[in-house]
Design a protein around this motif. Structure first.
Motif, PDB file in Angstrom:
ATOM      1  N   PHE A   1       0.512   4.223 -12.830  1.00 34.67           N
ATOM      2  CA  PHE A   1      -0.183   2.962 -13.063  1.00 34.67           C
ATOM      3  C   PHE A   1       0.217   2.369 -14.413  1.00 34.67           C
ATOM      4  O   PHE A   1       0.430   1.154 -14.537  1.00 34.67           O
ATOM      5  N   GLY A   2       0.327   3.216 -15.423  1.00 36.24           N
ATOM      6  CA  GLY A   2       0.766   2.748 -16.728  1.00 36.24           C
ATOM      7  C   GLY A   2       2.173   2.180 -16.675  1.00 36.24           C
ATOM      8  O   GLY A   2       2.473   1.164 -17.316  1.00 36.24           O
ATOM      9  N   ALA A   3       3.056   2.821 -15.902  1.00 33.52           N
ATOM     10  CA  ALA A   3       4.418   2.318 -15.741  1.00 33.52           C
ATOM     11  C   ALA A   3       4.415   0.976 -15.014  1.00 33.52           C
ATOM     12  O   ALA A   3       5.194   0.071 -15.338  1.00 33.52           O
ATOM     13  N   PHE A   4       3.521   0.836 -14.045  1.00 30.86           N
ATOM     14  CA  PHE A   4       3.398  -0.436 -13.315  1.00 30.86           C
ATOM     15  C   PHE A   4       2.911  -1.553 -14.237  1.00 30.86           C
ATOM     16  O   PHE A   4       3.459  -2.658 -14.243  1.00 30.86           O
ATOM     17  N   ILE A   5       1.900  -1.267 -15.031  1.00 32.46           N
ATOM     18  CA  ILE A   5       1.373  -2.267 -15.968  1.00 32.46           C
ATOM     19  C   ILE A   5       2.462  -2.717 -16.946  1.00 32.46           C
ATOM     20  O   ILE A   5       2.539  -3.881 -17.338  1.00 32.46           O
ATOM     21  N   GLY A   6       3.325  -1.785 -17.353  1.00 34.29           N
ATOM     22  CA  GLY A   6       4.394  -2.104 -18.290  1.00 34.29           C
ATOM     23  C   GLY A   6       5.616  -2.732 -17.653  1.00 34.29           C
ATOM     24  O   GLY A   6       6.569  -3.084 -18.354  1.00 34.29           O
ATOM     25  N   GLY A   7       5.620  -2.869 -16.329  1.00 33.06           N
ATOM     26  CA  GLY A   7       6.751  -3.485 -15.651  1.00 33.06           C
ATOM     27  C   GLY A   7       7.914  -2.558 -15.381  1.00 33.06           C
ATOM     28  O   GLY A   7       9.038  -3.012 -15.154  1.00 33.06           O
ATOM     29  N   HIS A   8       7.663  -1.248 -15.364  1.00 39.53           N
ATOM     30  CA  HIS A   8       8.735  -0.274 -15.179  1.00 39.53           C
ATOM     31  C   HIS A   8       8.838   0.231 -13.745  1.00 39.53           C
ATOM     32  O   HIS A   8       9.724   1.022 -13.429  1.00 39.53           O
ATOM     33  N   ILE A   9       7.920  -0.196 -12.898  1.00 37.00           N
ATOM     34  CA  ILE A   9       7.926   0.224 -11.506  1.00 37.00           C
ATOM     35  C   ILE A   9       7.172  -0.835 -10.711  1.00 37.00           C
ATOM     36  O   ILE A   9       6.211  -1.429 -11.209  1.00 37.00           O
ATOM     37  N   THR A  10       7.612  -1.102  -9.503  1.00 43.24           N
ATOM     38  CA  THR A  10       6.947  -2.114  -8.685  1.00 43.24           C
ATOM     39  C   THR A  10       5.673  -1.560  -8.066  1.00 43.24           C
ATOM     40  O   THR A  10       5.460  -0.339  -8.011  1.00 43.24           O
ATOM     41  N   PHE A  11       4.831  -2.454  -7.578  1.00 42.91           N
ATOM     42  CA  PHE A  11       3.592  -2.031  -6.933  1.00 42.91           C
ATOM     43  C   PHE A  11       3.877  -1.252  -5.653  1.00 42.91           C
ATOM     44  O   PHE A  11       3.192  -0.265  -5.355  1.00 42.91           O
ATOM     45  N   ILE A  12       4.883  -1.688  -4.894  1.00 38.47           N
ATOM     46  CA  ILE A  12       5.223  -1.006  -3.641  1.00 38.47           C
ATOM     47  C   ILE A  12       5.630   0.438  -3.911  1.00 38.47           C
ATOM     48  O   ILE A  12       5.156   1.376  -3.259  1.00 38.47           O
ATOM     49  N   ARG A  13       6.494   0.632  -4.898  1.00 38.37           N
ATOM     50  CA  ARG A  13       6.903   2.009  -5.207  1.00 38.37           C
ATOM     51  C   ARG A  13       5.747   2.803  -5.799  1.00 38.37           C
ATOM     52  O   ARG A  13       5.629   3.999  -5.558  1.00 38.37           O
ATOM     53  N   SER A  14       4.884   2.134  -6.539  1.00 35.84           N
ATOM     54  CA  SER A  14       3.696   2.813  -7.064  1.00 35.84           C
ATOM     55  C   SER A  14       2.839   3.357  -5.933  1.00 35.84           C
ATOM     56  O   SER A  14       2.341   4.486  -6.004  1.00 35.84           O
ATOM     57  N   LEU A  15       2.667   2.551  -4.884  1.00 32.59           N
ATOM     58  CA  LEU A  15       1.889   3.020  -3.725  1.00 32.59           C
ATOM     59  C   LEU A  15       2.512   4.263  -3.109  1.00 32.59           C
ATOM     60  O   LEU A  15       1.804   5.221  -2.753  1.00 32.59           O
ATOM     61  N   LEU A  16       3.841   4.259  -2.979  1.00 28.42           N
ATOM     62  CA  LEU A  16       4.528   5.437  -2.449  1.00 28.42           C
ATOM     63  C   LEU A  16       4.264   6.658  -3.323  1.00 28.42           C
ATOM     64  O   LEU A  16       3.982   7.758  -2.819  1.00 28.42           O
ATOM     65  N   TYR A  17       4.350   6.479  -4.624  1.00 24.75           N
ATOM     66  CA  TYR A  17       4.116   7.569  -5.554  1.00 24.75           C
ATOM     67  C   TYR A  17       2.682   8.083  -5.428  1.00 24.75           C
ATOM     68  O   TYR A  17       2.442   9.298  -5.408  1.00 24.75           O
ATOM     69  N   TRP A  18       1.716   7.175  -5.372  1.00 25.81           N
ATOM     70  CA  TRP A  18       0.309   7.591  -5.302  1.00 25.81           C
ATOM     71  C   TRP A  18       0.024   8.410  -4.045  1.00 25.81           C
ATOM     72  O   TRP A  18      -0.659   9.428  -4.105  1.00 25.81           O
ATOM     73  N   VAL A  19       0.548   7.962  -2.923  1.00 27.44           N
ATOM     74  CA  VAL A  19       0.357   8.711  -1.674  1.00 27.44           C
ATOM     75  C   VAL A  19       1.008  10.092  -1.790  1.00 27.44           C
ATOM     76  O   VAL A  19       0.402  11.120  -1.434  1.00 27.44           O
TER      77      VAL A  19
END
Length: 252
Positions: free
Chosen positions: A90-108
């Motif tokens: 989530f911190g990487a997403f907030i900083g623009g280092h990862i997209t939301f779609i890939r974040s969802l994959l990571y979280w799952v």
């Protein structure tokens, strides 16, 4: 501001081979981390007749989690960035280092890795369950939220300073051990109060396997808030927006 770098990504990204490989790496790293970390508590209980809540048990948990996270981050770093934590993602997403779609994959993947690790521990120990995270006597839910915010802030700030910052130089070599050390230290500080999760997935696996959800929201809200604060502080104050280039999701 980091908010200008936030990217949703394309739904097609979820099916890309590199994204799937990264998610698999997060699953494996989380399994390694949770199996060793939670397993150490179960082993300590077996050897000491349920003494994991003693000072010695706290030290053992701190060391086990620090060692296991060092390894889990290291083995995933070149594939997924070695997040091993939905709050770090989530911190990487907030900083623009990862997209939301890939974040969802990571979280799952991270949550599944934790659940599978706890199920394997239950199988390997003849039916013993990993205990769900819980608040200690006298510790209120909002007290625990503050603990989780501060501890996760320290964790994600460390991630940014040692792994994300483009000016990190040679300090990046010690990023995994620095990340493991701050988690181990925070467990010594907060373990006696709320278990010191700093990681929603680590809390999720035991909660699913034991089906215990008391105050479970604390272990999501606190880490996500602490992570967001750390990401914004580091991005705005310490990474120069005029020279900062957006990094790929596997950059740390």
């Amino acid at each position: 501001m980091p908010i200008t770098s936030i990217a949703f990504g394309s739904p097609a990204e979820a099916g890309q081979p590199d994204a799937l490989r990264a998610a698999l790496a997060e699953f494996i790293s989380m399994l390694i981390f949770v199996f060793a970390g939670e397993g150490s508590g179960m082993a300590f209980n077996k050897l000491t007749d349920n003494g994991s809540s003693t000072p010695a048990g706290l030290v053992a948990a701190s060391l086990a989690h620090a060692f296991a996270l060092f390894v889990a981050v290291s083995v995933g770093a070149n594939i997924s960035g070695g997040h091993v934590n939905p709050a770090v993602t989530f911190g990487a997403f907030i900083g623009g280092h990862i997209t939301f779609i890939r974040s969802l994959l990571y979280w799952v993947a991270q949550c599944l890795g934790s659940v599978v690790a706890c199920l394997l521990l239950k199988l390997a120990t003849g039916g013993q369950e990993t205990s769900a995270f819980a608040l200690s006597s006298g510790v209120g839910a909002w007290n625990a939220v503050v603990f989780e915010i501060v501890m996760t802030f320290g964790l994600v700030y460390t991630v940014y300073a040692t792994a994300v910052d483009p000016k990190k130089g040679d300090i990046g070599i010690i990023a995994p051990i620095a990340i493991g050390f701050i988690v181990g230290a925070n467990i010594l500080a907060g373990g006696a109060f709320d278990g010191a999760s700093m990681n929603p997935a680590v809390s999720f696996g035991p909660a699913v396997v034991s089906w215990t959800w008391d105050s479970h929201w604390v272990y999501w809200l606190g880490p996500f808030v602490g992570s967001a604060i750390a990401a914004i502080v580091y991005e705005v104050i310490f990474i120069n927006p005029s020279t900062h280039e957006q990094l790929p999701s596997t950059d740390f």
